[in-house]
Design a protein around this motif. Structure first.
Motif, PDB file in Angstrom:
ATOM      1  N   SER A   1       0.806  -1.213   0.000  1.00 36.20           N
ATOM      2  CA  SER A   1       0.000   0.000   0.000  1.00 36.20           C
ATOM      3  C   SER A   1       0.842   1.268   0.000  1.00 36.20           C
ATOM      4  N   THR A   2       2.141   1.149   0.255  1.00 36.22           N
ATOM      5  CA  THR A   2       2.997   2.337   0.293  1.00 36.22           C
ATOM      6  C   THR A   2       3.547   2.670  -1.095  1.00 36.22           C
TER       7      THR A   2
ATOM      8  N   ILE B   1      -0.062   7.930  -9.087  1.00 37.63           N
ATOM      9  CA  ILE B   1      -1.267   7.598  -8.334  1.00 37.63           C
ATOM     10  C   ILE B   1      -0.875   6.510  -7.333  1.00 37.63           C
ATOM     11  N   SER B   2      -1.314   6.651  -6.100  1.00 34.35           N
ATOM     12  CA  SER B   2      -0.949   5.676  -5.075  1.00 34.35           C
ATOM     13  C   SER B   2      -1.606   4.327  -5.361  1.00 34.35           C
TER      14      SER B   2
ATOM     15  N   LEU C   1      -6.704   1.455  -6.667  1.00 41.34           N
ATOM     16  CA  LEU C   1      -7.768   0.485  -6.388  1.00 41.34           C
ATOM     17  C   LEU C   1      -9.107   1.186  -6.134  1.00 41.34           C
ATOM     18  N   VAL C   2      -9.058   2.328  -5.460  1.00 41.60           N
ATOM     19  CA  VAL C   2     -10.287   3.090  -5.199  1.00 41.60           C
ATOM     20  C   VAL C   2     -10.883   3.596  -6.510  1.00 41.60           C
ATOM     21  N   GLN C   3     -10.024   4.141  -7.375  1.00 42.56           N
ATOM     22  CA  GLN C   3     -10.486   4.617  -8.675  1.00 42.56           C
ATOM     23  C   GLN C   3     -11.091   3.474  -9.493  1.00 42.56           C
ATOM     24  N   MET C   4     -10.416   2.319  -9.474  1.00 41.67           N
ATOM     25  CA  MET C   4     -10.901   1.141 -10.189  1.00 41.67           C
ATOM     26  C   MET C   4     -12.269   0.700  -9.663  1.00 41.67           C
ATOM     27  N   TYR C   5     -12.408   0.720  -8.340  1.00 41.05           N
ATOM     28  CA  TYR C   5     -13.670   0.295  -7.713  1.00 41.05           C
ATOM     29  C   TYR C   5     -14.834   1.185  -8.172  1.00 41.05           C
TER      30      TYR C   5
ATOM     31  N   HIS D   1       6.042  -0.137 -13.121  1.00 43.40           N
ATOM     32  CA  HIS D   1       4.850   0.350 -12.444  1.00 43.40           C
ATOM     33  C   HIS D   1       4.186   1.446 -13.272  1.00 43.40           C
ATOM     34  N   ILE D   2       4.428   1.423 -14.572  1.00 46.40           N
ATOM     35  CA  ILE D   2       3.853   2.409 -15.494  1.00 46.40           C
ATOM     36  C   ILE D   2       2.598   1.825 -16.136  1.00 46.40           C
TER      37      ILE D   2
END
Length: 311
Positions: free
Chosen positions: A9-10, A93-94, A99-103, A173-174
């Protein structure tokens, strides 16, 4: 390149956006800011016009006002972050933010598809069973259809995000996209995604194909009923009530099917970006125009709303 694990998560991701060309960032910012503002204003006007006119307090306009609200939420999940990234050098994006955006993207997008199915059912009952329309499409049933649409969509999103949260991301991570969509994020995973892909495809088929088949079935029944109408004027009047809805269905589902109903191996960055822009930004922007330009009731209500604002 140094291998790193980005599953914690970091850690976070980099959203590549529509283009990595720095000269296109500001023009894209202006274009998409304009489209976002048009989407917001257009859909808010539709909602206000429907709620301010008692003659539009019918099932069809109940679903339309909720569709407009979902379109506002749908684009807001994606576009503001997209606009920030156009003017940012990091475009980060963190992990949790992704994950929040995806949800919420999946939740609002799937609710859109169920609302389109509900509107198709409304047209089916209105044309094929007009004498029982008020009984079948009563306010309680309409509310249950709306709550069911939201519940199924959010449960679907929760399952997808839980599956994604179990993956590890290595080396890169791109994200080669302008938001955290499932396919481009899966591409980055160094975990075995075969089981996730099977679950995602199966569950997506169940959740997305169900409302689509409902729409197809409704319009087949409508076509059969309309063809039995003896007069040409009667046939045209019946079909004209479905024109706006059919246009939105074709725009929305055409691009959704192209993007999501293909194996991960067939994923194409450029083509998928264009198709995704269609249903995430262009369709929500066009919906108010599609539903108001050929709709006399909406035009009248919008004029009344304008006069009320100007007075």
């Amino acid at each position: 390149m140094e291998l790193k694990n980005y599953s914690s998560s970091t850690s976070g991701f980099i959203l590549l956006g529509l283009s990595s060309n720095p000269q296109l960032q500001k023009p894209f910012f202006v274009i998409f800011l304009f489209m976002y503002l048009v989407t917001m204003v257009g859909n808010v006007l539709i909602i206000l016009a429907i709620h301010s006119d008692s003659r539009l307090h019918t099932p069809m306009y109940f679903f339309l006002s909720n569709l407009s609200f979902m379109d506002i939420c749908f684009t807001t999940v994606i576009v503001p972050k997209m606009l920030v990234n156009f003017l940012s050098e990091t475009k980060a994006i963190s992990y949790v933010g992704c994950l929040v955006q995806m949800y919420f993207f999946m939740a609002f997008g799937n609710t859109d598809s169920y609302l389109l199915a509900s509107m198709a059912i409304d047209r089916l009952v209105a044309i094929c069973n007009p004498l029982h329309y008020d009984v079948v499409m009563n306010p309680q049933r309409c509310l249950l259809m709306l709550l069911g649409s939201c519940t199924i969509s959010h449960l679907h999103s929760l399952l997808r995000v839980l599956l994604m949260s179990r993956l590890s991301f290595c080396a890169s991570h791109i994200i080669k996209h302008f938001f955290c969509d499932t396919q481009p994020v899966l591409k980055l995973s160094c975990s075995d995604t075969s089981s996730s892909q099977i679950v995602v495809m199966t569950e997506t088929l169940a959740v997305i194909v169900t409302p689509f088949l409902c729409i197809i079935f409704s319009y087949l029944r409508i076509i059969i009923t309309v063809l039995r109408i003896p007069s040409v004027a009667g046939k045209w009047k019946a079909f004209s009530t479905c024109g706006s809805h059919l246009t939105v269905v074709v725009l929305f589902y055409g691009s959704v099917i192209y993007v999501y109903f293909r194996p991960l191996s067939m994923y194409s960055v450029v083509k998928d970006r264009v198709a995704t822009v269609m249903y995430t930004i262009v369709t929500p922007m066009l919906n108010p125009f599609i539903y108001s330009l050929r709709n006399k009731d909406m035009k009248r209500s919008l004029r009344k709303l304008r006069d009320r604002i100007n007075s």
